[in-house]
Write a protein that holds these residues in place. Structure first.
Motif, PDB file in Angstrom:
ATOM      1  N   TRP A   1       5.804  -5.144 -21.802  1.00 41.36           N
ATOM      2  CA  TRP A   1       6.846  -6.034 -21.282  1.00 41.36           C
ATOM      3  C   TRP A   1       6.267  -7.196 -20.488  1.00 41.36           C
ATOM      4  O   TRP A   1       6.679  -8.335 -20.674  1.00 41.36           O
TER       5      TRP A   1
ATOM      6  N   PHE B   1      12.053  -7.483 -28.147  1.00 41.33           N
ATOM      7  CA  PHE B   1      11.727  -7.022 -26.799  1.00 41.33           C
ATOM      8  C   PHE B   1      12.215  -5.603 -26.496  1.00 41.33           C
ATOM      9  O   PHE B   1      11.457  -4.800 -25.943  1.00 41.33           O
TER      10      PHE B   1
ATOM     11  N   LEU C   1       6.612 -11.085 -21.369  1.00 44.12           N
ATOM     12  CA  LEU C   1       7.219 -12.048 -20.449  1.00 44.12           C
ATOM     13  C   LEU C   1       6.295 -13.238 -20.216  1.00 44.12           C
ATOM     14  O   LEU C   1       6.753 -14.376 -20.119  1.00 44.12           O
TER      15      LEU C   1
ATOM     16  N   ALA D   1      15.621  -9.305 -22.643  1.00 46.42           N
ATOM     17  CA  ALA D   1      14.761  -8.746 -21.588  1.00 46.42           C
ATOM     18  C   ALA D   1      15.627  -8.196 -20.455  1.00 46.42           C
ATOM     19  O   ALA D   1      15.413  -7.076 -19.979  1.00 46.42           O
TER      20      ALA D   1
END
Length: 180
Positions: A40, A32, A44, A83
């Motif tokens: 991103w 990530f 996710l 993240a």
């Protein structure tokens, strides 16, 4: 069919689907920080879908495995933390927000380390996941979704996530202390 070729039973292939989802989330979590920012949100989305599908499919298809039970929470923590740390590095969340969101995970990690050092490593392993812990994970994923979408306007969701995470940590402590 000759001696070299063998048909792989469908059940054998099917049993690998949940674990493959878990491993994909683990690998996505590890990568990530190096993804371009425009990936991103899709990352996710996949991380969240795989989080909810792996356990659901394992139970539904009756292919729950020791590997999945061990690796699912590890993949969750790695994905969420990488993240969150990426968003911390970008300035999209603050350190105290990250620590608050991770209260339960920090508690479990420190407690597990202490138990390991005391030679009681099986103590947490025997505890089934609690509903509050599952809610904390769900809110962590939701809060992470909010970060690239809302940027700094995500404070309320982060604090609700932190509160649920703190309550989950307290719940784990109470459940552990009530064990025989």
């Amino acid at each position: 069919m000759n001696g070299i070729q063998r048909a792989v039973p469908v059940k054998s292939l099917r049993s690998q689907v949940p674990n493959t989802l878990t491993v994909s989330r683990l690998l996505l979590g590890l990568g990530f920080p190096w993804l371009p920012a425009q990936l991103w949100l899709p990352a996710l989305i996949w991380g969240t879908l795989s989080e909810f599908l792996d356990g659901f499919l394992a139970r539904r298809m009756k292919v729950v495995s020791a590997f999945g039970q061990l690796m699912d929470p590890i993949a969750d923590k790695i994905f969420v933390m990488t993240a969150a740390l990426t968003f911390l590095q970008t300035g999209w969340i603050k350190l105290h927000e990250l620590l608050f969101m991770a209260t339960r995970d920090i508690f479990v990690a420190v407690s597990s380390l202490i138990l390991l050092l005391l030679g009681k490593s099986s103590a947490f392993r025997d505890m089934a996941p609690a509903r509050l812990g599952k809610w904390a994970t769900a809110f962590q994923f939701a809060a992470l979704f909010g970060v690239p979408i809302l940027r700094q306007n995500n404070t309320i969701l982060i604090y609700v996530t932190g509160l649920i995470s703190a309550l989950a940590a307290i719940d784990y402590a109470i459940r552990f202390l009530q064990r025989p």
